[in-house]
Design a protein around this motif. Structure first.
Motif, short mmCIF file in Angstrom:
data_model
loop_
_atom_site.label_atom_id
_atom_site.label_comp_id
_atom_site.label_asym_id
_atom_site.label_seq_id
_atom_site.Cartn_x
_atom_site.Cartn_y
_atom_site.Cartn_z
N ASP A 10 0.83 -1.20 0.00
CA ASP A 10 0.00 0.00 0.00
C ASP A 10 0.87 1.26 0.00
OD1 ASP A 10 -2.30 -1.51 0.01
OD2 ASP A 10 -2.62 -1.33 2.18
N TYR A 11 1.94 1.24 0.79
CA TYR A 11 2.86 2.38 0.84
C TYR A 11 3.49 2.61 -0.53
CZ TYR A 11 6.79 5.34 2.04
OH TYR A 11 7.68 6.37 2.06
N LEU A 12 3.97 1.54 -1.16
CA LEU A 12 4.57 1.67 -2.49
C LEU A 12 3.57 2.18 -3.50
CD1 LEU A 12 6.79 -1.53 -2.78
CD2 LEU A 12 7.54 0.82 -2.44
N GLU A 13 2.34 1.75 -3.38
CA GLU A 13 1.29 2.21 -4.30
C GLU A 13 1.07 3.72 -4.17
OE1 GLU A 13 -1.73 1.95 -7.16
OE2 GLU A 13 -0.42 0.33 -6.51
N ARG A 14 1.13 4.24 -2.96
CA ARG A 14 0.91 5.68 -2.73
C ARG A 14 2.14 6.51 -3.10
NH1 ARG A 14 -0.89 3.62 2.07
NH2 ARG A 14 0.85 4.59 3.18
N HIS A 15 3.34 5.94 -3.02
CA HIS A 15 4.57 6.71 -3.21
C HIS A 15 5.40 6.19 -4.39
CE1 HIS A 15 4.02 8.78 0.64
NE2 HIS A 15 3.57 7.62 1.08
N TRP A 16 4.76 5.64 -5.37
CA TRP A 16 5.49 4.99 -6.46
C TRP A 16 6.39 5.94 -7.24
CZ3 TRP A 16 4.65 5.98 -11.73
CH2 TRP A 16 3.56 6.81 -12.01
N GLU A 17 6.11 7.24 -7.21
CA GLU A 17 6.92 8.21 -7.96
C GLU A 17 8.17 8.66 -7.19
OE1 GLU A 17 4.67 11.13 -10.53
OE2 GLU A 17 3.18 10.67 -9.00
N ARG A 57 18.03 21.01 -20.29
CA ARG A 57 16.64 20.54 -20.35
C ARG A 57 16.68 19.02 -20.27
NH1 ARG A 57 14.36 23.67 -25.60
NH2 ARG A 57 15.97 22.40 -26.55
N VAL A 58 15.85 18.47 -19.38
CA VAL A 58 15.86 17.03 -19.15
C VAL A 58 14.42 16.52 -19.19
CG1 VAL A 58 16.49 15.20 -17.55
CG2 VAL A 58 17.90 17.24 -17.69
N ALA A 59 14.18 15.46 -19.93
CA ALA A 59 12.88 14.79 -19.94
C ALA A 59 13.06 13.42 -19.30
CB ALA A 59 12.37 14.64 -21.37
N THR A 60 12.25 13.12 -18.29
CA THR A 60 12.38 11.85 -17.59
C THR A 60 11.07 11.08 -17.60
OG1 THR A 60 11.80 12.77 -15.42
CG2 THR A 60 14.13 12.79 -16.03
N THR A 61 11.18 9.81 -17.32
CA THR A 61 10.03 8.92 -17.17
C THR A 61 10.12 8.26 -15.80
OG1 THR A 61 9.91 8.51 -19.53
CG2 THR A 61 8.88 6.88 -18.11
N ILE A 62 9.01 8.18 -15.12
CA ILE A 62 8.92 7.45 -13.86
C ILE A 62 7.96 6.30 -14.08
CG2 ILE A 62 8.31 7.53 -11.42
CD1 ILE A 62 8.82 10.54 -11.52
N GLY A 63 8.36 5.13 -13.65
CA GLY A 63 7.50 3.96 -13.76
C GLY A 63 8.19 2.84 -14.51
N LYS A 70 1.51 2.06 -14.42
CA LYS A 70 1.60 3.48 -14.08
C LYS A 70 2.90 4.03 -14.61
CE LYS A 70 -0.90 3.53 -9.75
NZ LYS A 70 -0.81 3.95 -8.36
N MET A 71 2.79 5.13 -15.33
CA MET A 71 3.97 5.83 -15.81
C MET A 71 3.63 7.31 -15.88
SD MET A 71 5.49 3.43 -18.83
CE MET A 71 7.03 4.30 -18.94
N THR A 72 4.64 8.13 -15.69
CA THR A 72 4.47 9.56 -15.84
C THR A 72 5.75 10.13 -16.42
OG1 THR A 72 3.80 11.62 -14.76
CG2 THR A 72 5.24 10.16 -13.51
N ASN A 73 5.64 11.24 -17.10
CA ASN A 73 6.80 11.90 -17.71
C ASN A 73 6.91 13.31 -17.14
OD1 ASN A 73 7.53 9.82 -19.69
ND2 ASN A 73 5.50 10.26 -20.47
#
Length: 77
Positions: A10-17, A57-63, A70-73
């Motif tokens: 549950d903790y990882l789900e809430r703080h995955w980023e 300038r940096v573009a990153t991906t999380i996930g 779940k992924m975000t940029n």
């Protein structure tokens, strides 16, 4: 023991980023001055960062590691 495992999930789900970072270091080749920092996420390839008007300038991906659905940029200047 299962309760601890579920709480951790549950903790990882809430703080995955919060768990992916990329460190960045800039070294002035004339003075050897070092500047460093970090941004959330990881760079997908060498085209994910450049310098424009003396700004990085940096573009990153999380996930794409634990929560594959779940992924975000992000873009940092």
């Amino acid at each position: 023991m299962k309760e601890i495992e579920n709480d951790f999930e549950d903790y990882l789900e809430r703080h995955w980023e919060d768990y992916e970072f990329t460190g960045i270091v800039k070294i002035d080749l004339k003075t050897f001055e070092v500047k460093s920092g970090k941004v959330s996420g990881h760079l997908l390839n060498n085209f994910a960062m450049d310098e424009f008007n003396n700004h990085l300038r940096v573009a990153t991906t999380i996930g794409n590691w634990r929560f594959r659905n779940k992924m975000t940029n992000n873009i940092y200047l």
